[in-house]
Structures are given as C-alpha cells and as structure tokens.
Write a protein that holds these residues in place. Structure first.
Motif, PDB file in Angstrom:
ATOM      1  N   GLN A  86       0.703  -1.300  -0.052  1.00  0.00           N
ATOM      2  CA  GLN A  86       0.019   0.072  -0.007  1.00  0.00           C
ATOM      3  C   GLN A  86       0.889   1.158  -0.059  1.00  0.00           C
ATOM      4  O   GLN A  86       2.172   1.089   0.433  1.00  0.00           O
ATOM      5  CB  GLN A  86      -1.106   0.044   1.263  1.00  0.00           C
ATOM      6  N   GLN A  87       0.376   2.482  -0.401  1.00  0.00           N
ATOM      7  CA  GLN A  87       1.164   3.658  -0.523  1.00  0.00           C
ATOM      8  C   GLN A  87       1.421   4.112   0.966  1.00  0.00           C
ATOM      9  O   GLN A  87       0.620   3.986   1.814  1.00  0.00           O
ATOM     10  CB  GLN A  87       0.359   4.649  -1.199  1.00  0.00           C
ATOM     11  N   LEU A  88       2.636   4.858   0.853  1.00  0.00           N
ATOM     12  CA  LEU A  88       3.287   5.348   2.134  1.00  0.00           C
ATOM     13  C   LEU A  88       2.064   6.170   2.887  1.00  0.00           C
ATOM     14  O   LEU A  88       1.930   6.159   4.192  1.00  0.00           O
ATOM     15  CB  LEU A  88       4.358   5.862   2.060  1.00  0.00           C
ATOM     16  N   SER A  89       1.523   6.883   1.792  1.00  0.00           N
ATOM     17  CA  SER A  89       0.551   8.095   2.407  1.00  0.00           C
ATOM     18  C   SER A  89      -0.849   7.434   3.102  1.00  0.00           C
ATOM     19  O   SER A  89      -1.568   8.156   3.955  1.00  0.00           O
ATOM     20  CB  SER A  89       0.119   8.898   1.220  1.00  0.00           C
ATOM     21  N   ALA A  90      -1.003   6.164   2.856  1.00  0.00           N
ATOM     22  CA  ALA A  90      -2.127   5.217   3.530  1.00  0.00           C
ATOM     23  C   ALA A  90      -1.728   4.752   4.793  1.00  0.00           C
ATOM     24  O   ALA A  90      -2.763   4.139   5.546  1.00  0.00           O
ATOM     25  CB  ALA A  90      -2.473   4.406   2.429  1.00  0.00           C
ATOM     26  N   ILE A  91      -0.348   4.565   5.001  1.00  0.00           N
ATOM     27  CA  ILE A  91       0.086   4.223   6.479  1.00  0.00           C
ATOM     28  C   ILE A  91       0.173   5.001   7.555  1.00  0.00           C
ATOM     29  O   ILE A  91       0.600   6.422   7.149  1.00  0.00           O
ATOM     30  CB  ILE A  91       1.271   3.553   6.218  1.00  0.00           C
ATOM     31  N   SER A  92      -0.518   4.624   8.632  1.00  0.00           N
ATOM     32  CA  SER A  92      -0.405   5.729   9.936  1.00  0.00           C
ATOM     33  C   SER A  92       0.753   5.293  10.702  1.00  0.00           C
ATOM     34  O   SER A  92       1.514   6.437  11.342  1.00  0.00           O
ATOM     35  CB  SER A  92      -1.831   5.899  10.467  1.00  0.00           C
ATOM     36  N   SER A  93       0.998   4.134  11.010  1.00  0.00           N
ATOM     37  CA  SER A  93       2.134   3.788  12.034  1.00  0.00           C
ATOM     38  C   SER A  93       2.276   2.381  11.576  1.00  0.00           C
ATOM     39  O   SER A  93       1.801   1.532  11.027  1.00  0.00           O
ATOM     40  CB  SER A  93       1.765   3.884  13.426  1.00  0.00           C
ATOM     41  N   MET A  94       3.817   2.068  12.282  1.00  0.00           N
ATOM     42  CA  MET A  94       4.095   0.628  11.899  1.00  0.00           C
ATOM     43  C   MET A  94       4.888   0.331  13.398  1.00  0.00           C
ATOM     44  O   MET A  94       6.213   0.210  13.451  1.00  0.00           O
ATOM     45  CB  MET A  94       5.433   0.585  10.751  1.00  0.00           C
ATOM     46  N   PRO A  95       4.267  -0.009  14.271  1.00  0.00           N
ATOM     47  CA  PRO A  95       4.630  -0.194  15.695  1.00  0.00           C
ATOM     48  C   PRO A  95       5.373  -1.779  15.582  1.00  0.00           C
ATOM     49  O   PRO A  95       4.785  -2.643  15.036  1.00  0.00           O
ATOM     50  CB  PRO A  95       3.409  -0.456  16.537  1.00  0.00           C
ATOM     51  N   SER A  96       6.436  -1.760  16.092  1.00  0.00           N
ATOM     52  CA  SER A  96       7.535  -2.827  16.245  1.00  0.00           C
ATOM     53  C   SER A  96       7.919  -2.988  17.628  1.00  0.00           C
ATOM     54  O   SER A  96       8.446  -2.141  18.370  1.00  0.00           O
ATOM     55  CB  SER A  96       8.269  -2.727  15.070  1.00  0.00           C
ATOM     56  N   THR A  97       8.291  -4.290  18.036  1.00  0.00           N
ATOM     57  CA  THR A  97       9.167  -4.770  18.893  1.00  0.00           C
ATOM     58  C   THR A  97      10.271  -5.861  18.531  1.00  0.00           C
ATOM     59  O   THR A  97       9.952  -6.678  17.721  1.00  0.00           O
ATOM     60  CB  THR A  97       8.416  -5.384  20.132  1.00  0.00           C
ATOM     61  N   TRP A  98      11.393  -5.558  18.853  1.00  0.00           N
ATOM     62  CA  TRP A  98      12.581  -6.305  18.594  1.00  0.00           C
ATOM     63  C   TRP A  98      13.539  -6.718  19.603  1.00  0.00           C
ATOM     64  O   TRP A  98      14.341  -5.671  20.036  1.00  0.00           O
ATOM     65  CB  TRP A  98      13.377  -6.073  17.455  1.00  0.00           C
ATOM     66  N   HIS A  99      13.420  -7.798  20.286  1.00  0.00           N
ATOM     67  CA  HIS A  99      14.669  -8.085  21.197  1.00  0.00           C
ATOM     68  C   HIS A  99      15.400  -9.189  20.696  1.00  0.00           C
ATOM     69  O   HIS A  99      14.974 -10.266  20.334  1.00  0.00           O
ATOM     70  CB  HIS A  99      13.912  -8.500  22.695  1.00  0.00           C
ATOM     71  N   TRP A 100      16.620  -8.738  20.697  1.00  0.00           N
ATOM     72  CA  TRP A 100      17.702  -9.780  20.074  1.00  0.00           C
ATOM     73  C   TRP A 100      18.993  -9.930  20.729  1.00  0.00           C
ATOM     74  O   TRP A 100      19.291  -9.115  21.404  1.00  0.00           O
ATOM     75  CB  TRP A 100      17.963  -9.453  18.520  1.00  0.00           C
ATOM     76  N   SER A 101      19.826 -10.775  20.540  1.00  0.00           N
ATOM     77  CA  SER A 101      21.043 -11.219  20.869  1.00  0.00           C
ATOM     78  C   SER A 101      21.992 -11.744  19.881  1.00  0.00           C
ATOM     79  O   SER A 101      21.401 -12.597  18.977  1.00  0.00           O
ATOM     80  CB  SER A 101      21.275 -11.731  22.281  1.00  0.00           C
ATOM     81  N   GLN A 102      23.315 -11.542  20.004  1.00  0.00           N
ATOM     82  CA  GLN A 102      24.249 -12.371  19.035  1.00  0.00           C
ATOM     83  C   GLN A 102      25.603 -12.692  19.865  1.00  0.00           C
ATOM     84  O   GLN A 102      26.034 -11.642  20.503  1.00  0.00           O
ATOM     85  CB  GLN A 102      24.406 -11.439  17.918  1.00  0.00           C
ATOM     86  N   SER A 103      25.863 -13.557  19.774  1.00  0.00           N
ATOM     87  CA  SER A 103      27.169 -14.324  20.269  1.00  0.00           C
ATOM     88  C   SER A 103      28.079 -14.493  19.256  1.00  0.00           C
ATOM     89  O   SER A 103      27.724 -15.183  18.135  1.00  0.00           O
ATOM     90  CB  SER A 103      27.170 -15.609  21.148  1.00  0.00           C
ATOM     91  N   ASN A 104      29.269 -14.041  18.923  1.00  0.00           N
ATOM     92  CA  ASN A 104      30.096 -13.782  17.897  1.00  0.00           C
ATOM     93  C   ASN A 104      31.458 -14.592  18.603  1.00  0.00           C
ATOM     94  O   ASN A 104      31.880 -14.879  19.575  1.00  0.00           O
ATOM     95  CB  ASN A 104      30.639 -12.543  17.534  1.00  0.00           C
ATOM     96  N   THR A 105      31.769 -15.393  17.343  1.00  0.00           N
ATOM     97  CA  THR A 105      33.185 -16.362  17.461  1.00  0.00           C
ATOM     98  C   THR A 105      34.259 -15.615  16.673  1.00  0.00           C
ATOM     99  O   THR A 105      34.029 -15.412  15.476  1.00  0.00           O
ATOM    100  CB  THR A 105      33.062 -17.771  17.357  1.00  0.00           C
ATOM    101  N   GLY A 106      35.510 -15.026  17.058  1.00  0.00           N
ATOM    102  CA  GLY A 106      36.405 -14.544  16.141  1.00  0.00           C
ATOM    103  C   GLY A 106      35.892 -13.081  16.030  1.00  0.00           C
ATOM    104  O   GLY A 106      35.025 -12.619  16.360  1.00  0.00           O
TER     105      GLY A 106
END
Length: 240
Positions: A86-106
C-alpha cells in the motif's frame, strides 16, 4: 458448571532449515534464510529456525559461518506479509518490538537491521531501500560519499528518531537508492518504536514520495564473514 476457556497456541514449524532460499510461513510472517550472496564465500553455511509464535510475536534464531569474500553472504530475516503493497500515504504507523542478541566467534562482519523497500507500483521493482541498523559489527553502509580513509560520510548527522540518535547515509547499490539509518554509537538490542517514523523523516526531509508503495518489510541480520549465533527472543511488526 463454568466453561473452561483454552488458549490455543498455533503450532509452528520449528524445523531448522539451511537451503539458500528456504523459508517457512507463519501467517502474517515468513522466516527467510536468504543466502543471496553465498557465492562470494569460499566456504560457509547458515541454518535458521522459528523457535516460537504467540499472537503476533515471533521468536527465531539463525547460526551462520562464512569465510572469504567481502560482500554480504546472507540476510536471515522475518518478513511481514500483511499490510504491505500500500502507498506510504495510506500508512499511519508501523509499531514494532525487537529483542535480540548475538554471540560472535572471532572477528565478525555483520549488521542487524530492518530492511524496507518501496516501489512506484504495488509489487513493482525496487526504487528505494530503507535500512534501520540496530547494530553495526565491523561493517558499514552504502554511501555516495567516502572520506580519505574510506569511511562512509553521512548525508545528515545526529537525527533523533524513536528515542535514539542516528546518522543517515545515502547511495546507490546499482539497482536502487539506499537510505541507511545508523546509530551514532552503540547498539540497540531491545527496540520498541514506530518504524514508520523513519519513512516519515525521508518523506519530509529527503524528498521521498509518499505515493511510493511499501512492497517489502523485513528484519534480520546481514552476515558477511565470521561465525555467529543470532537469537531473536521476541519480534513483532504491524502496519496500521
């Protein structure tokens, strides 16, 4: 006698998958393995899987290891399937939640980001790519300008959006315009906010047309090299 109400938790496919374009659908979402650049690697692999789904919140993980090459190898991501085109003008909001973690090797080269695409038509070819980086691990954005040390030069610095401070970079990847919002420092491993605020900024300040259609809305980790375990404990994105 009172009637018992049972809460139904929808069964989800938690099988790990490692094929280049393997995916699993979860109603409004899909988990995509997306090893689009694996040919740049001398060796490596990536395995992704859903771990749980409750309501509109999904949890998933991906383990990857890549050796050789300096291009992005993969973008394991959760794609939103409802409310797009849909067109950006038709969007009022895009609520989001993102909880993440990353373990690196080297030494790891990667990023963690929302990745949005807009087009002139619904389902059309990409015109703009909008990335919102929650982590930059020895990587860097596409930019039209670089300094003498080869570092990307921001288009705009110190923009305050959704409680964090960002630098905006812009350039072409050869196919479409790319706008990248990078944190001025640190990482955000627990994001809660309105993703549409970033699109609004570009419409108001960078001339992006609100008649553009949002054709893709993804979030995940772009992996270039190294070995990492990426875990999302909770993710949700809704288009209103």
């Amino acid at each position: 006698m009172s009637r018992m109400h049972k809460h139904h938790v929808r069964a989800v496919d938690t099988t790990p998958f490692s094929g280049q374009y393997d995916s699993v659908n979860l109603g409004q979402y899909s988990l995509l393995n997306n090893l689009w650049g694996e040919n740049d690697a001398t060796s490596g692999s990536q395995t992704s899987q859903i771990t749980s789904m409750k309501g509109s919140t999904v949890a998933w993980k991906t383990n990857w290891t890549w050796t050789g090459g300096n291009q992005v190898k993969s973008f394991a991501n959760i794609q939103l399937n409802t409310g797009i085109n849909q067109q950006l003008s038709a969007i009022s909001s895009m609520p989001s939640t993102w909880h993440w973690s990353q373990s690196n090797t080297g030494t790891v080269v990667a990023d963690v980001a929302y990745d949005l695409f807009t087009s002139n038509t619904a389902g059309g070819s990409n015109v703009n790519e909008i990335m919102i980086w929650l982590a930059n691990v020895n990587s860097g954005p596409i930019s039209a300008h670089y300094n003498a040390m080869g570092q990307a030069v921001p288009l705009v610095e110190n923009i305050s959006i959704e409680g964090h401070t960002w630098n905006l970079y812009a350039g072409s990847n050869g196919y479409n315009q790319v706008y990248s919002f990078l944190l001025t420092s640190g990482t955000v491993k627990s994001f809660k906010g309105d993703v549409y605020s970033f699109l609004s900024y570009l419409i108001k300040n960078e001339g992006m047309s609100s008649s553009q259609y949002l054709i893709t809305a993804q979030a995940g980790t772009e992996a270039t090299s190294g070995t990492a375990k990426f875990t999302t404990s909770a993710y949700s994105l809704t288009i209103n």
